[in-house]
Design a protein around this motif. Sequence first.
Motif, PDB file in Angstrom:
ATOM      1  N   HIS A   9      24.501  -5.070 -13.290  1.00  0.00           N
ATOM      2  CA  HIS A   9      25.281  -5.097 -12.050  1.00  0.00           C
ATOM      3  C   HIS A   9      25.188  -6.498 -11.481  1.00  0.00           C
ATOM      4  O   HIS A   9      24.147  -7.156 -11.611  1.00  0.00           O
ATOM      5  CB  HIS A   9      24.738  -4.078 -11.033  1.00  0.00           C
ATOM      6  N   GLY A  13      27.622 -13.021  -9.263  1.00  0.00           N
ATOM      7  CA  GLY A  13      27.909 -13.563 -10.593  1.00  0.00           C
ATOM      8  C   GLY A  13      26.722 -14.049 -11.419  1.00  0.00           C
ATOM      9  O   GLY A  13      26.875 -14.319 -12.609  1.00  0.00           O
ATOM     10  N   CYS A  14      25.529 -14.165 -10.807  1.00  0.00           N
ATOM     11  CA  CYS A  14      24.381 -14.670 -11.588  1.00  0.00           C
ATOM     12  C   CYS A  14      23.963 -13.670 -12.678  1.00  0.00           C
ATOM     13  O   CYS A  14      23.734 -14.055 -13.831  1.00  0.00           O
ATOM     14  CB  CYS A  14      23.200 -14.961 -10.673  1.00  0.00           C
ATOM     15  N   SER A  15      23.866 -12.400 -12.308  1.00  0.00           N
ATOM     16  CA  SER A  15      23.458 -11.406 -13.315  1.00  0.00           C
ATOM     17  C   SER A  15      24.521 -11.298 -14.402  1.00  0.00           C
ATOM     18  O   SER A  15      24.200 -11.085 -15.582  1.00  0.00           O
ATOM     19  CB  SER A  15      23.237 -10.035 -12.662  1.00  0.00           C
ATOM     20  N   PRO A  69      20.470  -7.733 -10.081  1.00  0.00           N
ATOM     21  CA  PRO A  69      19.912  -8.678  -9.112  1.00  0.00           C
ATOM     22  C   PRO A  69      18.742  -8.038  -8.394  1.00  0.00           C
ATOM     23  O   PRO A  69      18.666  -6.797  -8.316  1.00  0.00           O
ATOM     24  CB  PRO A  69      21.080  -8.917  -8.140  1.00  0.00           C
ATOM     25  N   THR A  70      17.823  -8.850  -7.913  1.00  0.00           N
ATOM     26  CA  THR A  70      16.749  -8.318  -7.061  1.00  0.00           C
ATOM     27  C   THR A  70      17.272  -8.258  -5.634  1.00  0.00           C
ATOM     28  O   THR A  70      17.665  -9.264  -5.052  1.00  0.00           O
ATOM     29  CB  THR A  70      15.491  -9.212  -7.138  1.00  0.00           C
ATOM     30  N   PHE A  71      17.323  -7.041  -5.140  1.00  0.00           N
ATOM     31  CA  PHE A  71      17.711  -6.815  -3.738  1.00  0.00           C
ATOM     32  C   PHE A  71      16.531  -6.137  -3.045  1.00  0.00           C
ATOM     33  O   PHE A  71      16.124  -5.027  -3.437  1.00  0.00           O
ATOM     34  CB  PHE A  71      18.942  -5.900  -3.643  1.00  0.00           C
ATOM     35  N   MET A  72      15.988  -6.784  -2.050  1.00  0.00           N
ATOM     36  CA  MET A  72      14.836  -6.255  -1.305  1.00  0.00           C
ATOM     37  C   MET A  72      13.702  -5.834  -2.249  1.00  0.00           C
ATOM     38  O   MET A  72      13.099  -4.778  -2.117  1.00  0.00           O
ATOM     39  CB  MET A  72      15.253  -5.074  -0.404  1.00  0.00           C
ATOM     40  N   GLY A  73      13.461  -6.673  -3.253  1.00  0.00           N
ATOM     41  CA  GLY A  73      12.307  -6.474  -4.137  1.00  0.00           C
ATOM     42  C   GLY A  73      12.488  -5.446  -5.232  1.00  0.00           C
ATOM     43  O   GLY A  73      11.522  -5.101  -5.921  1.00  0.00           O
ATOM     44  N   VAL A 105      17.518 -11.544 -11.311  1.00  0.00           N
ATOM     45  CA  VAL A 105      17.656 -12.846 -10.654  1.00  0.00           C
ATOM     46  C   VAL A 105      17.498 -12.638  -9.157  1.00  0.00           C
ATOM     47  O   VAL A 105      17.920 -11.626  -8.608  1.00  0.00           O
ATOM     48  CB  VAL A 105      19.023 -13.497 -11.000  1.00  0.00           C
ATOM     49  N   SER A 107      17.048 -15.197  -5.311  1.00  0.00           N
ATOM     50  CA  SER A 107      17.320 -16.543  -4.824  1.00  0.00           C
ATOM     51  C   SER A 107      16.042 -17.324  -4.536  1.00  0.00           C
ATOM     52  O   SER A 107      16.096 -18.500  -4.189  1.00  0.00           O
ATOM     53  CB  SER A 107      18.219 -16.493  -3.587  1.00  0.00           C
ATOM     54  N   ASN A 108      14.879 -16.673  -4.712  1.00  0.00           N
ATOM     55  CA  ASN A 108      13.600 -17.336  -4.434  1.00  0.00           C
ATOM     56  C   ASN A 108      12.748 -17.413  -5.691  1.00  0.00           C
ATOM     57  O   ASN A 108      12.886 -16.587  -6.594  1.00  0.00           O
ATOM     58  CB  ASN A 108      12.829 -16.532  -3.377  1.00  0.00           C
ATOM     59  N   GLN A 113      10.860 -10.537  -7.681  1.00  0.00           N
ATOM     60  CA  GLN A 113      11.675 -10.096  -8.825  1.00  0.00           C
ATOM     61  C   GLN A 113      10.894  -9.175  -9.752  1.00  0.00           C
ATOM     62  O   GLN A 113      11.474  -8.346 -10.449  1.00  0.00           O
ATOM     63  CB  GLN A 113      12.165 -11.318  -9.631  1.00  0.00           C
ATOM     64  N   ALA A 158      18.294 -17.989  -8.906  1.00  0.00           N
ATOM     65  CA  ALA A 158      19.683 -18.459  -8.759  1.00  0.00           C
ATOM     66  C   ALA A 158      19.706 -19.908  -8.273  1.00  0.00           C
ATOM     67  O   ALA A 158      18.902 -20.303  -7.425  1.00  0.00           O
ATOM     68  CB  ALA A 158      20.425 -17.567  -7.787  1.00  0.00           C
TER      69      ALA A 158
HETATM   70  C1  LIG Z   1      20.714  -7.332   0.159  1.00  0.00           C
HETATM   71  C2  LIG Z   1      20.106  -8.481  -0.568  1.00  0.00           C
HETATM   72  C3  LIG Z   1      18.757  -8.480  -0.816  1.00  0.00           C
HETATM   73  C4  LIG Z   1      18.169  -9.526  -1.530  1.00  0.00           C
HETATM   74  N1  LIG Z   1      16.833  -9.478  -1.792  1.00  0.00           N
HETATM   75  C5  LIG Z   1      16.259 -10.472  -2.499  1.00  0.00           C
HETATM   76  C6  LIG Z   1      14.871 -10.421  -2.806  1.00  0.00           C
HETATM   77  O1  LIG Z   1      14.156  -9.478  -2.508  1.00  0.00           O
HETATM   78  N2  LIG Z   1      14.343 -11.463  -3.505  1.00  0.00           N
HETATM   79  C7  LIG Z   1      15.092 -12.550  -3.888  1.00  0.00           C
HETATM   80  O2  LIG Z   1      14.553 -13.472  -4.507  1.00  0.00           O
HETATM   81  N3  LIG Z   1      16.431 -12.612  -3.636  1.00  0.00           N
HETATM   82  C8  LIG Z   1      17.025 -11.599  -2.953  1.00  0.00           C
HETATM   83  N4  LIG Z   1      18.373 -11.625  -2.707  1.00  0.00           N
HETATM   84  C9  LIG Z   1      19.191 -12.696  -3.315  1.00  0.00           C
HETATM   85  C10 LIG Z   1      19.891 -12.209  -4.592  1.00  0.00           C
HETATM   86  O3  LIG Z   1      18.968 -11.646  -5.512  1.00  0.00           O
HETATM   87  C11 LIG Z   1      20.609 -13.379  -5.282  1.00  0.00           C
HETATM   88  O4  LIG Z   1      21.661 -13.789  -4.433  1.00  0.00           O
HETATM   89  C12 LIG Z   1      21.131 -13.048  -6.663  1.00  0.00           C
HETATM   90  O5  LIG Z   1      21.653 -14.211  -7.215  1.00  0.00           O
HETATM   91  C13 LIG Z   1      22.222 -11.995  -6.660  1.00  0.00           C
HETATM   92  O6  LIG Z   1      22.594 -11.712  -8.002  1.00  0.00           O
HETATM   93  P1  LIG Z   1      24.116 -11.689  -8.466  1.00  0.00           P
HETATM   94  O7  LIG Z   1      24.613 -13.134  -8.363  1.00  0.00           O
HETATM   95  O8  LIG Z   1      24.098 -11.204  -9.845  1.00  0.00           O
HETATM   96  O9  LIG Z   1      24.864 -10.796  -7.530  1.00  0.00           O
HETATM   97  C14 LIG Z   1      18.964 -10.611  -1.978  1.00  0.00           C
HETATM   98  C15 LIG Z   1      20.340 -10.617  -1.696  1.00  0.00           C
HETATM   99  C16 LIG Z   1      20.904  -9.565  -1.022  1.00  0.00           C
HETATM  100  C17 LIG Z   1      22.389  -9.586  -0.756  1.00  0.00           C
END
Ligand SMILES: Cc1cc2nc3c(=O)[nH]c(=O)nc-3n(C[C@H](O)[C@H](O)[C@H](O)COP(=O)(O)O)c2cc1C
Length: 195
Positions: A9, A13-15, A69-73, A105, A107-108, A113, A158
């Motif tokens: 998912h 676009g990173c994943s 993607p990692t969302f909220m851990g 992936v 952003s930190n 992750q 990312a």
């Molecule tokens: C709701 C939300 C929660 C996120 N939680 C984290 C997180 O826990 N750790 C992290 O490093 N980045 C977090 N991010 C950043 C995303 O993981 C990052 O933008 C990633 O590149 C998204 O992947 P995608 O480009 O495939 O959609 C979060 C972003 C969103 C929108």
Amino acid sequence: MKRIGVVYHSVSGCSKALAESVVEGVNTVEKCIGVALEVQGESIDQGRYKDQSLLVQLDQCEAIVMGSPTFMGTVSAQFKAFMDAASERYGDRCWLDKLATGFTVGSNFSGDQLGTIRTLQVFAAQMGMLWVPLDILPSQDSLGRNRGGCQSGLVAVAERAGEIHELDRLTAVHLGHRMADLALRISDFRATPFE
Ligand SMILES: Cc1cc2nc3c(=O)[nH]c(=O)nc-3n(C[C@H](O)[C@H](O)[C@H](O)COP(=O)(O)O)c2cc1C
């Protein structure tokens, strides 16, 4: 021909870029083909993932690479909906002994992750799959791949929205190659009857 499914998912676009790189790596191995399968939000209705055709395509794969993607851990809600839908295959052991691995992936650099990778690992275990770790030794790779040092799976950071770092891209290509190579070798092993 061995099919290696790469189910993912992605929002920005990173994943998706990582999934395409995994497929590229799979396709470097003769007799293997990588199949990218995107989990799309439109396929989720009232929280339930409905795209049976994606699940059926995974049934036909020798190995499955999962990416979120990692969302909220942890994994995204969309990827979790896919995982829950796949649980229909839990009881009949449909994916038993398929190879599995995963990527994520954030952003930190240390954005939790690993929580995503652990979720994917536990899912694979529940499905009876065999988890393949990343075999690139951190800090000892001549190309500098696996720059974050995670060995449970591929953890990427990312660059900016939709863009992945070149070393993460190369790590994903390697992971795809490794999965395809192992899938071939394990199928040879499975074909050998026990004495
Ligand atoms: C709701 C939300 C929660 C996120 N939680 C984290 C997180 O826990 N750790 C992290 O490093 N980045 C977090 N991010 C950043 C995303 O993981 C990052 O933008 C990633 O590149 C998204 O992947 P995608 O480009 O495939 O959609 C979060 C972003 C969103 C929108």
